[in-house]
Design an enzyme around this catalytic site. Sequence first.
Site, short mmCIF file in Angstrom:
data_model
loop_
_atom_site.label_atom_id
_atom_site.label_comp_id
_atom_site.label_asym_id
_atom_site.label_seq_id
_atom_site.Cartn_x
_atom_site.Cartn_y
_atom_site.Cartn_z
N GLU A 160 0.84 -1.20 0.00
CA GLU A 160 0.00 0.00 0.00
C GLU A 160 0.87 1.25 0.00
OE1 GLU A 160 -2.62 -0.07 3.35
OE2 GLU A 160 -4.13 -1.28 2.34
N GLU A 247 -6.91 -6.98 -0.63
CA GLU A 247 -7.14 -6.78 0.81
C GLU A 247 -8.48 -6.09 0.99
OE1 GLU A 247 -3.81 -5.38 3.21
OE2 GLU A 247 -5.18 -4.09 4.32
#
Length: 339
Positions: A160, A247
């Site tokens: 991320e 995710e």
Amino acid sequence: MKRFFSFLVVSAVLLLLASCNGNKQADDTELKRATLKVEGTQLMNELGDTVQLKGVSLGWHIFWPRFYNKNTINTLVDDWHCTLIRAAMSVEPEGAYVDDSIWAKKCLYEVVDACIEKKTHVIIDWHSHGYREKEAKEFFAQMAQKYGDSPYVIYEIFNEPEVTTWDSVKSYCRNVIDTIRMYDKDNIILVASPHWDQDVDIAADSPLEGYSNIMYSLHFYAGFHQKWHRGRADYALKKGLPIFVSECASMTPFGTGDINYVEFQKWLDWINENKLSWIAWSVAPKNETCSMIQPWGNTEGPWKEDELKEWGVMTRELLRGEYVYRDSVVKDTIVVECQ
């Protein structure tokens, strides 16, 4: 008698050859089923089937290494019915990959090898929020050389990225992809986008070119990411960007707050409508809503229901096809129409 004996020998040999040929055909079919490719926005196998992988992510290995073992993987595959496991190998925190790469890879190998043995796809996740291109290239060169021949391995090259530009992320991803492709020509690679894998719409306006079998990670937490975020993803899909939900969870991005059953169901409906693969976060005992295991839960599973948190129970039901939609009132829900 000799003629009869010869007949028996020939018959036995023919049966053995037929058996071997049958096993070979079964092996070939399994290989084609396991080998993934990207066609347009869809993940497919070599049999021509659209593939929708579903599973869970282990928590950061630096904090919860006790779940990085073969028996945990067996439980997640056999009892939870996961077709995909994500190994979140921590990069930056003290004691993680940057400080101790040998131990980090040992934890990772336990999971990847167990998944391959179970013929289950596995994501090798470079679980980082910051740029470490040199280390990432070295790491993925090793992974591609070690696992490039296995059709079950997927590479997630940047977990991320925090607030940054698509040009920066794009440059990083291009360099890491080039490194992987030196050793592994075709396994799926998951590409990041800015702002914690939210800006897939920006990536869709200027995608990576010249590569095959790459997809773009989309992360969401249904307590915050709602209609406006699906709108970004819809835009990306319409532009032809292949998306992989590597995710997701049903509460806030901080992992806290109540489960938002209503909004998560909207996401599930959207995922299934678009036939996307998804990973739920996470197999860990952390004191937060999005961790699936109670602090007293055992290390390897199978877990009794009282060893699972609400999110763990829900995720297991979803994966097993046993989930019944809970249309409950959610307290303190954050509703955001645009971002």
